[in-house]
Design an enzyme around this catalytic site. Structure first.
Site, PDB file in Angstrom:
ATOM      1  N   GLU A 133       0.862  -1.181   0.000  1.00 13.51           N
ATOM      2  CA  GLU A 133       0.000   0.000   0.000  1.00 13.51           C
ATOM      3  C   GLU A 133       0.899   1.231   0.000  1.00 13.51           C
ATOM      4  O   GLU A 133       1.752   1.364   0.878  1.00 13.51           O
ATOM      5  CB  GLU A 133      -0.904   0.003   1.232  1.00 13.51           C
ATOM      6  CG  GLU A 133      -1.907   1.142   1.243  1.00 13.51           C
ATOM      7  CD  GLU A 133      -2.818   1.116   2.458  1.00 13.51           C
ATOM      8  OE1 GLU A 133      -3.663   2.030   2.569  1.00 13.51           O
ATOM      9  OE2 GLU A 133      -2.671   0.197   3.290  1.00 13.51           O
ATOM     10  N   ARG A 137       5.267 -13.203   9.688  1.00 14.86           N
ATOM     11  CA  ARG A 137       5.930 -11.933   9.436  1.00 14.86           C
ATOM     12  C   ARG A 137       7.265 -11.899  10.179  1.00 14.86           C
ATOM     13  O   ARG A 137       7.530 -12.723  11.057  1.00 14.86           O
ATOM     14  CB  ARG A 137       5.047 -10.770   9.872  1.00 14.86           C
ATOM     15  CG  ARG A 137       4.793 -10.703  11.359  1.00 14.86           C
ATOM     16  CD  ARG A 137       3.733  -9.660  11.695  1.00 14.86           C
ATOM     17  NE  ARG A 137       4.077  -8.374  11.119  1.00 14.86           N
ATOM     18  CZ  ARG A 137       3.226  -7.367  11.007  1.00 14.86           C
ATOM     19  NH1 ARG A 137       1.978  -7.497  11.418  1.00 14.86           N
ATOM     20  NH2 ARG A 137       3.600  -6.215  10.492  1.00 14.86           N
ATOM     21  N   LYS A 166       4.260   0.834  10.750  1.00 14.95           N
ATOM     22  CA  LYS A 166       4.315   2.163  10.137  1.00 14.95           C
ATOM     23  C   LYS A 166       3.774   3.224  11.096  1.00 14.95           C
ATOM     24  O   LYS A 166       4.320   4.326  11.184  1.00 14.95           O
ATOM     25  CB  LYS A 166       3.501   2.184   8.833  1.00 14.95           C
ATOM     26  CG  LYS A 166       4.133   1.459   7.672  1.00 14.95           C
ATOM     27  CD  LYS A 166       3.234   1.603   6.449  1.00 14.95           C
ATOM     28  CE  LYS A 166       3.741   0.793   5.279  1.00 14.95           C
ATOM     29  NZ  LYS A 166       2.826   0.886   4.118  1.00 14.95           N
TER      30      LYS A 166
END
Length: 590
Positions: free
Chosen positions: A63, A288, A298
């Site tokens: 994204e 992850r 983020k």
């Protein structure tokens, strides 16, 4: 943007020899066995069975709402790496379905970072927003099939009627709207007739499902905002769970590789594609990446920036690929680290020492050696002629004979590291001290004969003598010294600023905090030390930003972008001490 159907996603590239080789665990074009993690096993079995006509086609779908970090690097290496190993393709897709957070500059940065990491997508750069028309047509298709409806509940009301893990949700009062009414409302939503948040399009699945993601999830929301890629073309935007599978399907993806957070979303991914009857990729989840002393969220990284704890997204202490590159990390080291971490389903935390070990191994092979003095102490060689200077041969890289040698100037006045001298040394201190002889790297033996102090009693200068017969670092009479020091000629030295970086956090698990405490209290107040007045050898004149080298005995350094003519700035990439090697040695003994 147009999809290349004839030669792209749907091209059949299955060949019997390739399938058999993959089945046997061999990467075509090499004699190396393919590392067999669970994803590679699935892909190899699919190819061998002729599934998807033997094609392997993956995608990396970031994204564009921020910069890539070390966690993304794992996904990049998996997505692009598996496609490459099986002779397939990997798309880069900007998943730009939220115009409120996304910017074109992030999309550009993402592409740059992936290329820097060593991967390429050829002509397959796609944007999710380019599929908006087809996604909308699919939405109408579900409405007509009675599988989706327009809901007038607010976002809060939707949350309140969703239920809990132990209690089922409550049907929306608009769930049974007639198909024609739903179509009419959806088209008016698309036309911009309604204000933001007033209506949504929801899938009609099961409000009692044990999987909360299947409780009539929202497919579209109204949002009057300018899109960075589509401008003002749209005022309704798809939710990720609706868009994700459609994007994969339209691109002919065979294996949709996601992090384990999306495992509970897979039934919804499958439900949408099955109801539409379109190409159905297989979603596979992997764990992850978590690393000690590191935060990759983020949102939390933005908190560090806004709180003034770091200077920006490319601060060398940040785990972003931009920050790591600025600090001096190499793409080869990061890829090697990802290879060693491997692929699994179970969430774990990797010691940052392993990443630094991979970095040291790579930098050791490729970095030219130079001499730099960070905390200079002046040395005067009293029996060396005042007007004389000479050039000595220095090895550029002992790990690479082809790197050759360079000339380093030597003169009467030098700088050595302040820590390399002690006036009253302890028993195991073998470096320079009054009356002691040491070797200067590539140069001569010197002996300290006197110490000069300032009014405060601080040592400011050493007086020494040298033995001309020891040129190059060896004594003809065979005498030995116990220490070799690096140095820089004062007359030829370049001034430099050096930034010494440490871990950004003081604890291996920065987010593990007591209730009521702020995780940012774990930020290391000594994560950077800026040294001015450093001295480096003249071979570094004109070094460009990004230039990497090893300061002998001190560590690996990289020229920072803040450098200017006459003002060199170096970032310490990593020290010479290898914690991971020590850990492995201890494990082997155990």
């Amino acid at each position: 943007m147009a999809l290349d159907i004839a030669n792209g996603p749907w091209q059949s590239s299955r060949r019997a020899d390739r399938a058999n080789a993959i089945k046997d665990g061999i990467t075509m074009g090499t004699d190396q066995e393919t590392p067999r993690d669970f994803i590679r096993t699935i892909v190899a079995d699919d190819v061998a069975a002729g599934k998807n006509d033997g094609r392997v086609h993956t995608r990396f779908p970031p994204e564009p709402n921020g910069y890539l970090h070390i966690g993304h690097a794992k996904a990049i290496c998996i997505d692009f790496g598996i496609a490459a190993e099986f002779g397939g393709k990997c798309n880069l897709r900007m998943d730009d379905t939220n115009p409120m957070k996304e910017e074109a500059r992030y999309a550009r940065a993402i592409a740059e970072d992936i290329r820097w990491l060593g991967w390429d997508w050829a002509d397959r750069l796609f944007y999710a927003s380019d599929y908006f028309e087809q996604m909308y047509d699919y939405a109408e298709q579900l409405v007509q099939a009675g599988k989706a409806y327009v809901c007038d509940l607010s976002a809060d009301e939707v949350r309140h009627t969703r239920g809990t893990l132990r209690e089922p949700g409550t049907d929306s009062p608009y769930r049974d709207r007639p198909v024609e009414e739903n179509l009419d409302l959806l088209r008016r939503m698309k036309a911009g007739e309604f204000p933001d948040g007033s209506r949504t399009l929801r899938a009609k699945i099961d409000m009692a499902s044990p999987n909360l993601n299947l409780r009539d999830p929202v497919m579209y929301r109204i949002l009057h905002a300018t899109h960075p890629h589509r401008g003002d073309d749209w005022c309704i935007y798809p939710m990720y769970d609706w868009a994700h599978g459609l994007e994969d399907s339209l691109e002919g993806i065979t294996h949709s590789l996601c992090d384990v957070d999306f495992e509970n979303h897979r039934p919804l991914y499958d439900w949408f594609l099955d109801r539409l009857g379109v190409h159905h990729p297989q979603q596979i989840e992997f764990a992850r990446l978590n690393i000690t002393y590191t935060v990759t969220s983020k949102r939390r990284l933005l908190e560090l920036i806004e709180g003034g704890h770091v200077a920006g997204w490319d601060d060398p202490r940040m785990p972003t690929l931009r920050g790591l590159r600025r600090r001096g990390y190499t793409p080869e080291a990061i890829r090697e680290f990802m290879s060693r971490v491997g692929v699994n389903k179970y969430v774990s935390t990797v010691d940052v020492a392993l990443l630094e070990h991979c970095l040291r191994q790579d930098l050791n092979r490729r970095s030219p050696r130079v001499m730099g003095v960070l905390r200079p102490l002046r040395v005067v060689i009293e029996n060396y002629p005042e007007e004389k200077s000479e050039e000595l041969d220095a090895v550029n890289n002992p790990e690479d004979a082809s790197a050759g040698t360079r000339k380093v100037p030597f003169s009467r006045v030098l700088y050595i590291e302040r820590d390399d001298f002690m006036e009253d040394p302890p028993r195991k201190f073998f470096r320079l001290a009054p009356g002691r002889e040491v070797r200067l790297r590539y140069a001569y033996f010197i002996t300290c004969t006197d110490v000069v102090k300032d009014d405060a009693g601080q040592v400011v200068e050493l007086r020494c003598t040298y033995d001309p017969a020891t040129r190059g670092g060896d004594a003809p009479d065979g005498r030995k010294v116990k220490a070799t020091l690096h140095w820089v000629s004062a007359a030829h030295a370049l001034d430099a600023e050096v930034r010494l970086y440490e871990h950004l956090f003081t604890t291996p698990s920065p987010l593990d905090i007591e209730e009521g405490r702020d995780w940012k209290e774990n930020v290391n107040p000594h994560s950077v030390e800026v040294l001015t007045g450093c001295k480096v050898e003249p071979s570094l004149a004109g070094a460009e930003p990004g230039h990497r080298c090893q300061f002998e005995r001190l560590g690996y350094f990289c020229v920072d972008g803040d450098s200017a003519e006459g003002h060199l700035v170096f970032n310490r990439t990593v020290t010479l001490k290898d914690t991971w090697a020590k850990i492995r040695k201890q494990q082997a003994k155990a």
